[in-house]
Scaffold this active site. Structure first.
Site, short mmCIF file in Angstrom:
data_model
loop_
_atom_site.label_atom_id
_atom_site.label_comp_id
_atom_site.label_asym_id
_atom_site.label_seq_id
_atom_site.Cartn_x
_atom_site.Cartn_y
_atom_site.Cartn_z
N ASP A 113 0.97 6.49 -16.43
CA ASP A 113 0.20 5.25 -16.39
C ASP A 113 -0.45 4.93 -17.73
OD1 ASP A 113 0.90 4.86 -13.76
OD2 ASP A 113 -1.05 5.44 -12.94
N HIS A 150 0.94 -0.80 -11.08
CA HIS A 150 2.35 -0.62 -10.74
C HIS A 150 2.96 -1.85 -10.08
CE1 HIS A 150 0.80 3.73 -10.19
NE2 HIS A 150 1.19 3.56 -11.44
N TYR A 193 -0.71 2.78 2.03
CA TYR A 193 0.02 1.66 1.45
C TYR A 193 1.22 1.34 2.34
CZ TYR A 193 -1.72 3.65 -3.04
OH TYR A 193 -2.46 4.19 -4.06
N LYS A 248 2.90 -5.48 -0.57
CA LYS A 248 2.13 -4.28 -0.23
C LYS A 248 0.91 -4.69 0.58
CE LYS A 248 2.90 -1.61 -4.49
NZ LYS A 248 2.19 -1.00 -5.65
#
Length: 181
Positions: A168, A62, A132, A72
């Site tokens: 995905d 992603h 995250y 991130k």
């Protein structure tokens, strides 16, 4: 904390310095001043927590398109994962290169992922949990993805894939026209 450079410019594996005693351990996982040393000056605006129940499952790969590209930082707090990042930055000397690193509750490593990278992971154990940190808000319509088995990237996942979301699995493979983000 110690910031260990990876082969992909501006990405880091972060080790924690733990203070231990008879009760267990304590570690700092973020310090604004220490992160400034690697050029991080963004605010963490969102913190997400994922749970993946089945060993072999994959989440990813992603990213968000500009102007919502995000930094991130990920940490595994239960189980173990094989965490992968791909450099998608247009003009980068490591464009379309990737690295993978094992993150686990036991090794306490964190991965710092700069803007313009795709991210995903495979669960190496059952019942994995990841935290995250994000420098941008999730913005519907700006998300993108790369197929986990795209031959242009050629990620060697450590386990057979046991589960992947329909979304995905539908990411398109990269074409020669992809110039980065």
């Amino acid at each position: 904390m110690k910031f260990l450079s990876t082969p992909l410019k501006d990405s880091y594996i972060i080790t924690l310095d733990t203070i231990q005693d008879s009760r267990g351990w304590f570690a700092r996982v973020y310090c604004k001043d220490e992160f400034k040393q690697i050029g991080h000056d963004k605010e963490w605006v969102q913190l997400n927590h994922s749970f993946t129940s089945a060993k072999g499952a994959i989440r990813g790969m992603h990213f968000q398109y500009p102007p919502f590209r995000e930094v991130k930082m990920v940490r595994c707090i239960a189980g173990a994962v094989y965490d992968v990042i791909i450099d998608l930055r247009e003009g980068s000397p490591t464009f379309l290169q990737h690295i993978g690193v094992e993150l686990s509750a036991a090794n306490k490593l964190m991965l710092y992922i700069p803007e313009g990278f795709a991210h995903g992971f495979q669960a190496l154990t059952n019942d994995c949990e990841l935290l995250y940190h994000h420098s941008e808000y999730y913005t519907p319509g700006s998300e993108g993805g790369i197929k986990y088995d795209d031959p242009k990237i050629n990620i060697t996942w450590p386990l057979p894939v046991t589960d992947i979301s329909e979304r995905d699995n539908k990411h398109a493979e990269l074409t020669e026209n992809f110039k980065g983000i």
